[in-house]
Scaffold this motif. Structure first.
Motif, short mmCIF file in Angstrom:
data_model
loop_
_atom_site.label_atom_id
_atom_site.label_comp_id
_atom_site.label_asym_id
_atom_site.label_seq_id
_atom_site.Cartn_x
_atom_site.Cartn_y
_atom_site.Cartn_z
N ALA A 116 14.82 -5.05 -36.20
CA ALA A 116 14.84 -5.07 -35.05
C ALA A 116 15.54 -6.09 -34.41
O ALA A 116 15.40 -7.12 -34.67
N ALA A 117 16.64 -5.79 -33.40
CA ALA A 117 17.45 -6.68 -32.70
C ALA A 117 17.23 -6.61 -31.16
O ALA A 117 17.80 -5.35 -30.88
N LEU A 118 16.87 -7.18 -30.28
CA LEU A 118 16.49 -6.74 -28.89
C LEU A 118 17.27 -7.77 -28.17
O LEU A 118 17.33 -9.24 -28.32
N ASN A 119 17.97 -7.21 -27.20
CA ASN A 119 18.79 -8.21 -26.30
C ASN A 119 18.66 -7.61 -25.02
O ASN A 119 19.06 -6.12 -24.54
N THR A 120 18.03 -8.33 -24.02
CA THR A 120 17.95 -7.93 -22.55
C THR A 120 18.67 -8.73 -21.60
O THR A 120 18.81 -9.98 -21.97
N ARG A 121 18.77 -8.21 -20.49
CA ARG A 121 19.56 -8.90 -19.54
C ARG A 121 19.31 -8.55 -17.97
O ARG A 121 19.19 -7.26 -17.98
N ARG A 122 18.74 -9.77 -17.46
CA ARG A 122 18.32 -9.25 -16.13
C ARG A 122 18.77 -9.96 -15.06
O ARG A 122 18.82 -11.17 -15.04
N PHE A 123 19.30 -9.42 -13.91
CA PHE A 123 19.84 -10.00 -12.79
C PHE A 123 18.68 -10.90 -11.74
O PHE A 123 17.71 -10.32 -11.78
N TYR A 124 18.92 -12.22 -11.82
CA TYR A 124 17.98 -13.25 -11.35
C TYR A 124 18.02 -13.52 -9.97
O TYR A 124 16.99 -13.81 -9.51
N GLY A 125 19.25 -13.66 -9.56
CA GLY A 125 19.50 -14.08 -8.25
C GLY A 125 21.14 -14.63 -7.91
O GLY A 125 21.87 -14.13 -8.81
N SER A 135 17.30 -12.57 -26.41
CA SER A 135 17.58 -12.09 -27.71
C SER A 135 16.74 -12.36 -28.65
O SER A 135 16.06 -13.36 -29.02
N GLN A 136 16.15 -11.29 -29.30
CA GLN A 136 15.14 -11.48 -30.37
C GLN A 136 15.55 -10.63 -31.39
O GLN A 136 16.10 -9.34 -31.56
N THR A 137 15.19 -11.03 -32.83
CA THR A 137 15.33 -10.50 -33.98
C THR A 137 14.05 -10.25 -34.66
O THR A 137 13.29 -11.47 -34.93
N LYS A 138 13.46 -9.39 -35.17
CA LYS A 138 12.34 -9.17 -36.08
C LYS A 138 12.67 -8.38 -37.23
O LYS A 138 13.01 -7.45 -37.00
N THR A 139 11.58 -8.67 -38.14
CA THR A 139 11.66 -7.66 -39.32
C THR A 139 10.03 -7.13 -39.36
O THR A 139 9.20 -7.91 -39.48
#
Lengths: 313, 152
Positions: free
Chosen positions: A94-103, A116-120
């Motif tokens: 699994a490869a996870l990428n998230t992006r959140r507006f902060y301000g 960003s995360q990568t897990k097996t």
């Protein structure tokens, strides 16, 4: 008459042996299987569970699927590579990428929080993968995406059918999108070491997509006054498979180390090289960084093809 | 003026002399024309000074002019009485506390207003979309037993 009888029995025996052999070979053939993934989006709030959306993906083992979520000021892109590594076990990368507006910054420019995360995972078919896009958050309200794999038997004809995606229930706002693709995951990488355009060493290895494989090329020259008691260690990772016409493309990252069998020392010749080429065709790379090898006009040729049984959808 | 009773005449008008001294000065005023003129001047100036105070009602009565024996030591006169000054000081302190306590929140409010004015990525409102689950946490992924969640 006697001869006819004998011939008849011989023919029967041969026919029986043939039938027995055919059954055994049929028994040795693996049963065609399909893997089905059920992607269920669940909202848990105050102990209540509400299914918001459900998608089913089914196809031959080796399906890759993506789950993207975009809502408000948050965006998530997740990719999953699946491989059937045992009759009862699945490997999920699994490869996870998230992006959140902060301000906004003091200069009134937008600021974003990215992760960003990568897990097996190795998951059996009595387990499931749970994805929490927003984390565990409040105990009263959580959004979950449950990925439930199921192993199905399939006929020989069904084994080669394209991937099926069924959107059983969709979120009206379309904030979650699911896509799936079937590309080869296992590749046979052949590497040839050439000196002055003459092949002096060769090696091959089976590499899994996005995992590093190693090929040892023994660079021992023969027929020369000085023998080079060294070997080249080629570490290669196939990190991209691109659908293209007329043929698909494959992208690799590789590095080459020179190892001395006498001293055991290792020297990096090439580090972080990249290449992209048509699948199944040869491409070469000159080794000019090492002075000693440069005099011999060393060159590495690659040929990459899907492993037997692998095919693109 | 030959007499040297100017200060005593002023104290007489202010009621700050003892009985014996008051009688002595009073007797002298009968005889001395210059001192009587000085007394008239003192009285005139006192009337002029007391006029604004009287109009504002801050002087309750003429009797307040006479200072008791205990208050002779203090010649400092305040324009406003002490309770009024204490009340004004309390109001100023309260205003200061309110300013420093709530003004930073006003800045935060402006910042949050600015954030809310920023166009969301999708344009969906937070009320009906999945954004209501977003509490700012980090995405997680883990393996869970299948039976447990199916039984829920």
């Amino acid at each position: 008459m006697k001869i006819n009888k004998i011939l008849f029995y011989v023919f029967l025996t041969i026919f029986g042996i043939f039938l027995a052999g055919d059954k055994k070979s049929a028994a040795r053939q693996p049963t065609p299987t399909h893997v089905r993934f059920q992607l269920t989006t669940v909202a848990e709030s105050s102990g209540k569970r509400e299914v918001l959306s459900q998608t089913t993906i089914e196809g031959a083992p080796g399906i890759d699927f993506n789950i993207d979520l975009q809502t408000g000021n948050f965006k998530m892109q997740s990719g999953f590579l699946t491989d059937l590594i045992a009759p009862d076990k699945l490997k999920l990368r699994a490869a996870l990428n998230t992006r959140r507006f902060y301000g906004t910054s003091p200069a009134n420019l937008p600021l974003y929080e990215e992760d960003s995360q990568t897990k097996t995972f190795e998951i059996s078919f009595n387990e499931m993968l749970v994805l929490l896009p927003f984390g565990r958050g409040s105990m009263n309200e959580t959004l979950k995406i449950e990925i439930t794999p199921t192993l199905l038997s399939a006929s020989a004809a069904d084994a080669k059918t394209p991937i099926k995606i069924n959107f059983d229930k969709q979120i009206p706002s379309g904030e979650i999108t699911v896509s799936a693709v079937k590309i080869p995951h296992r590749f046979i990488v052949e590497a040839f070491l050439l000196s002055n355009n003459r092949q002096i060493a060769a090696g091959s290895a089976e590499c899994l997509l996005e995992e590093i494989g190693e090929i040892i090329l023994d660079a021992k020259t023969s027929g020369k006054p000085q023998s080079v008691d060294e070997s080249l260690a080629l570490k290669i990772k196939i990190d991209k498979y691109t659908r293209n016409r007329p043929k698909d493309l494959v992208g690799i990252n590789f590095s080459v180390d020179r190892k001395s069998s006498a001293t055991g020392e290792s020297f990096s010749i090439i580090n972080g090289a990249a290449a992209i080429n048509i699948i199944g065709e040869e491409f070469s790379y000159r080794l000019e960084n090492d002075q000693r090898l440069k005099n011999q006009n060393y060159e590495i040729k690659f040929r990459i093809r899907p492993a037997p049984g692998e095919q693109a959808d | 003026m030959k007499c040297d009773y100017g200060e005593q005449i002023s104290m007489l008008i202010d009621g700050e002399l003892s009985a014996a001294a008051s009688e002595k000065i009073t007797t002298h005023l009968i005889e001395c024309e210059d001192c009587r003129a000085l007394e008239r001047d003192f009285l005139f100036f006192r009337r002029e000074i007391q006029k604004p105070a009287a109009e504002l009602g801050l002087v309750s009565s003429a009797a307040s002019i006479k200072v008791s024996e205990k208050q002779k030591e203090s010649r400092l006169k305040l324009l406003f009485p002490a309770p009024a000054i204490a009340l004004m000081a309390l109001i100023c302190v309260g205003l200061g506390i309110w300013y420093f306590a709530f003004y930073p929140n006003k800045n935060k409010q402006i910042s949050s207003e600015r954030e809310s004015r920023a166009v969301p990525e999708t344009g969906y409102s937070n009320d009906s979309s999945l954004a209501r689950f977003d509490k700012g946490g980090r995405a997680e992924i883990y393996i869970a037993p299948r039976e447990t969640n199916e039984n829920q």
